[in-house]
Design an enzyme around this catalytic site. Structure first.
Site: not given
Length: 559
Positions: A409, A449-452
């Site tokens: 993102l 994980g995170g924005d991936e």
């Protein structure tokens, strides 16, 4: 009904049985049970103390490792230009210290000569110090992170723990040392341990054998005090020479104690959990008096009665236990146990059956959690790897292709940092729902994980790049639609890296190629996609020399 319930009660039967046992076997129990209780309870108490000591040692080790690893990450992130500018270095240290409160008492940077050139908070005394004579500093110059011994002095009135790690230059050589200092009783470190209470009479100490010093204890009077002279407590002397385990030692007032010693990982320290021997065996004296008062009568037939009572009362329980044991060994499938009688054994059996049913549900939940992201409900990295292996195998067998879209993102971090993690979670859930609508039936959308995110498109027909391009553009389009939150309307973008394969590449190589293509897309600006070239992935990636786009098809670009 009440009479029948009373007669069927296992408690009634055990009460009548217990009267015969207590009256008839008092003398036998006195000679047998007392020794058994003393040894057994001593062993149980020692095991409990070992468990407590191990838990405390692991907790302390985890908190120390957390600070060491954080310091190592800071050393890797330290800008090269900052080390040459003390003012810039102080600003950088202050920002990291404020961001993460693991080193509240300060961070400092020293060059290879051992002089502290920057610190936060700024203390003039630091910059007058030289670390060159410290053996810990010499070990850091050799490339190792070092957890120092606790210190107390003019700079730190309270005991503190120093940790140092090397800072490497571009050639991998040690250019300097990054250090951090935290008080032993700082919140989030050893404060909660010093407030712990191990029962009404239990205690613990954290000991540094190198300095023969008590670092922490639940008794504040003992903190940072020297250990007793050798010979006063032989078990403590053994612990200082490397013994780890449990045994009986002496307290400061001369009483016998059950002590357990456990090492703190990553340090030379160890934890001692102590319990007075008298407190560990409270029931032995009471049992001795009880048996002595009832030792005047003994029944010769006690063993016959016990045998008959066991066969009669506990036959259903024994059968249920045998069946449960066979289930445990996998000899029979998991199934409810038969309920023979409506007494306490029957209630226990029904409770076991209920627990078995819940266990099956819990196993299904754990299986789901092991393969899915908690926040979005999407498959996680583990399930993605399995789906990739399956898709590649099918591609080889059916002569089809696989496309892997790696999505990162754009603009998510400002939203997350400004509005908070709760709003960030809502954004991720909304994006996941949108990407689900893009994914075809049989595709796999996963969150790494995170924005991936990763979209795995299997069973693609030729030309592979055309189908992958369409998917990438759909992803970019749905993500770019405004996200409505309580705080307002926000726009995001997504950078998409695409890797294609005809089945002759492995899953790791495909994922790495898509990852590199994503970074190439991110370098071109918000809302771009890049199809990996062979140089980005493996030799069997089915892709053109490299294509990129921004919410639309675009011309070729080598990345």
């Amino acid at each position: 009904m009440k009479i029948k319930r009373f007669t069927n009660s296992l408690i009634t039967r055990l009460a009548l049985f217990g009267i015969f046992v207590v009256v008839a076997s008092a003398i036998v129990r006195y000679n047998i049970l007392i020794d058994f209780l003393e040894s057994d309870q001593s062993e149980v108490a020692a095991t409990q103390q070992s468990t407590i000591a191990s838990y405390l040692a692991q907790d302390i080790g985890y908190r120390i490792a957390e600070r060491r690893e954080y310091l190592e990450r800071l050393a890797e992130q330290l800008p090269n230009q900052a080390s040459a500018d003390p003012q810039a270095m102080r600003v950088w240290l202050r920002e990291r210290r404020d961001l993460q409160g693991l080193f509240v008492q300060g961070l400092f940077y020293a060059d290879r000569s051992g002089m502290i050139i920057a610190d936060s908070p700024a203390l003039p005394e630091h910059r007058a110090l030289s670390l060159i004579g410290s053996p810990d500093y010499a070990r850091v110059l050799e490339g190792a992170s070092v957890i120092g011994e606790p210190l107390q002095g003019p700079l730190w009135p309270k005991p503190v723990l120093p940790i140092m790690t090397p800072v490497l230059d571009a050639n991998g050589h040690v250019a300097g040392v990054l250090g951090g200092v935290t008080e032993l009783d700082a919140p989030g470190f050893l404060e909660h341990l010093q407030q712990a209470r191990l029962g009404p009479s239990g205690s613990f100490m954290l000991v540094s054998p190198t300095r023969r010093l008590v670092i922490a204890a639940n008794d504040p009077v003992l903190v940072f005090t020297p250990l007793p002279a050798p010979g006063g407590d032989l078990l403590l002397d053994q612990a200082l020479t490397g013994f780890r385990g449990n045994g009986v030692g002496r307290s400061a007032n001369g009483d016998n104690e059950i002590k357990a010693i456990a090492s703190v990982e990553g340090t030379s320290w160890f934890v001692i959990a102590s319990l007075p021997l008298a407190a560990a065996l409270p029931t032995v004296d009471r049992m001795r008096h009880l048996i002595a008062r009832g030792s005047l009568i003994q029944a010769a037939a006690i063993f016959v009665i016990i045998g008959l009572a066991y066969l009669w009362f506990f036959r259903p329980l024994r059968r249920a236990a045998d069946l449960a044991d066979r289930m445990t060994r996998g000899e029979t499938p998991l199934s409810p146990l038969p309920v023979v009688r409506r007494d306490e054994v029957g209630h226990l059996t029904m409770a076991f059956n209920g627990l078995l049913a819940r266990l099956k549900v819990h196993q299904a939940e754990l299986q789901h959690q092991a393969h899915h992201d908690v926040l979005t409900g999407l498959p996680n990295r583990m399930m993605l790897a399995e789906r990739m292996r399956q898709a590649l195998a099918r591609a080889t067998q059916q002569n089809t292709g696989v496309a892997l879209l790696y999505l990162d993102l754009d603009g998510f971090k400002p939203v997350n940092d400004t509005l908070g993690h709760k709003a960030g979670d809502l954004v991720l859930q909304e994006i996941a729902q949108r990407l689900r609508r893009v994914a075809r039936h049989g595709d796999t959308l996963a969150r790494l994980g995170g924005d991936e995110f990763v979209l795995l498109a299997a069973d693609l027909a030729a030309p592979l790049e055309e189908g992958a391009r369409v998917l990438a553009e759909k992803c970019i389009r749905v993500v770019s639609e405004p996200v409505l939150l309580a705080q307002g309307e926000f726009s995001l973008g997504v950078s998409v890296g695409v890797a294609l394969c005809d089945g002759r590449c492995d899953a790791d190589t495909l994922l790495q190629a898509a990852d590199r293509a994503m970074y190439a897309a991110k370098a071109q600006g918000r809302g771009c996609h890049v199809i990996a070239s062979q140089a980005m992935g493996c030799d069997h990636l089915s892709a053109p020399a490299g294509t990129a786009g921004k919410n639309r098809p675009a011309g070729s670009a080598h990345n």
